[in-house]
Design a protein around this motif. Sequence first.
Motif, PDB file in Angstrom:
ATOM      1  N   ARG A  57      26.263  58.121  -4.184  1.00 56.73           N
ATOM      2  CA  ARG A  57      24.864  58.395  -3.818  1.00 56.73           C
ATOM      3  C   ARG A  57      23.908  58.221  -4.998  1.00 56.73           C
ATOM      4  N   TYR A  81      10.527  59.274 -14.248  1.00 58.00           N
ATOM      5  CA  TYR A  81      11.474  58.775 -13.262  1.00 58.00           C
ATOM      6  C   TYR A  81      10.694  57.997 -12.199  1.00 58.00           C
ATOM      7  N   GLY A  83      10.602  55.970  -8.801  1.00 54.25           N
ATOM      8  CA  GLY A  83      11.385  55.817  -7.563  1.00 54.25           C
ATOM      9  C   GLY A  83      12.282  57.021  -7.346  1.00 54.25           C
ATOM     10  N   THR A  88      17.739  62.918  -5.153  1.00 57.67           N
ATOM     11  CA  THR A  88      19.191  62.976  -5.361  1.00 57.67           C
ATOM     12  C   THR A  88      19.529  62.865  -6.857  1.00 57.67           C
ATOM     13  N   VAL A 106       7.851  59.852 -10.014  1.00 54.70           N
ATOM     14  CA  VAL A 106       6.888  58.991  -9.323  1.00 54.70           C
ATOM     15  C   VAL A 106       7.547  58.426  -8.063  1.00 54.70           C
ATOM     16  N   GLU A 107       6.844  58.573  -6.947  1.00 54.19           N
ATOM     17  CA  GLU A 107       7.378  58.087  -5.664  1.00 54.19           C
ATOM     18  C   GLU A 107       6.184  57.784  -4.774  1.00 54.19           C
ATOM     19  N   PHE A 108       6.203  56.608  -4.101  1.00 53.96           N
ATOM     20  CA  PHE A 108       5.031  56.286  -3.282  1.00 53.96           C
ATOM     21  C   PHE A 108       5.223  56.480  -1.780  1.00 53.96           C
ATOM     22  N   ASP A 133       1.947  54.753  -6.863  1.00 57.68           N
ATOM     23  CA  ASP A 133       2.670  53.489  -6.908  1.00 57.68           C
ATOM     24  C   ASP A 133       2.985  53.159  -8.368  1.00 57.68           C
ATOM     25  N   ALA A 134       4.268  52.979  -8.678  1.00 58.37           N
ATOM     26  CA  ALA A 134       4.689  52.732 -10.064  1.00 58.37           C
ATOM     27  C   ALA A 134       4.123  51.435 -10.630  1.00 58.37           C
ATOM     28  N   ALA A 156      13.941  49.543  -6.563  1.00 61.18           N
ATOM     29  CA  ALA A 156      14.443  48.546  -5.610  1.00 61.18           C
ATOM     30  C   ALA A 156      13.342  47.614  -5.119  1.00 61.18           C
TER      31      ALA A 156
END
Length: 232
Positions: A57, A81, A83, A88, A106-108, A133-134, A156
């Motif tokens: 994972r 970090y 994404g 996890t 950071v996560e969008f 958004d990174a 990704a």
Amino acid sequence: MHISVKPHPQFPAIYQVTLEDGAQRLATRNLTPGRNVYGERLIRFEGVEYRVWDAFRSKLAAAINKNLKTVPIKPNHTVLYLGAASGTTASHVSDIVGEKGRVYCVEFASRAIRELVNNVCAYRVNMLPILEDARFPEKYAVFVSGKVDDIYCDIAQPEQAKVLADNADLFLKKHGWIMLAVKSQSIDVTKEPSEVYKQETKVLKNRGFDIEEIVHLEPYDKAHAMIVARFY
Ligand SMILES: C[S@@+](CC[C@H](N)C(=O)[O-])C[C@H]1O[C@@H](n2cnc3c(N)ncnc32)[C@H](O)[C@@H]1O
């Protein structure tokens, strides 16, 4: 057979667990005893609670199992970090850096960040969620105080190395480290994975990084590699 836990021989705050059936797993010391993040098993050993770290994972655990030589993320570090998804791997990074460290996440995707905030950051004071958004690091520069020790990137997306380097220019300390999880299919489906890794490595070199190592993540993850590099 009894469960046993011992420190990883190379990496501080990472542990090796031997389960009842003799199986070996990685683990981190749980910063939030009694709570897990993604269904991972919690175990107690000599009065301390650990979270078993699933290498199927988490690409960071997969890379360590594939004999990565350098894990720059250490206790007390500040990590950016990119994404973070629902946390996890980021939660294990949070365990590693510990209470005095910090993880900017950071996560969008709004759904992922909602889970990250409600299930993870709400209980972990060292994790700071950033819904952005990174690709546009200047938009969240106001939330990141000072320079970071390490950047972990697992978005990704096409141009991952460029996105990472743009973030490094703004946020990474001189001689700081990056870890880039390269998903070859996200970049160009027509290319062989090794071509893609070469291309991403070239982008990093051109942007001032010395490549330390590249580890392929099979069988944990197909067509994925972890690139570790240092910023000069
Ligand atoms: C493979 S998942 C990350 C898994 C996570 N690193 C882990 O190991 O737990 C990729 C994540 O990156 C996010 N992402 C992709 N492009 C992004 C971007 N430009 N900015 C911020 N997040 C992005 C996606 O929404 C997704 O949640």
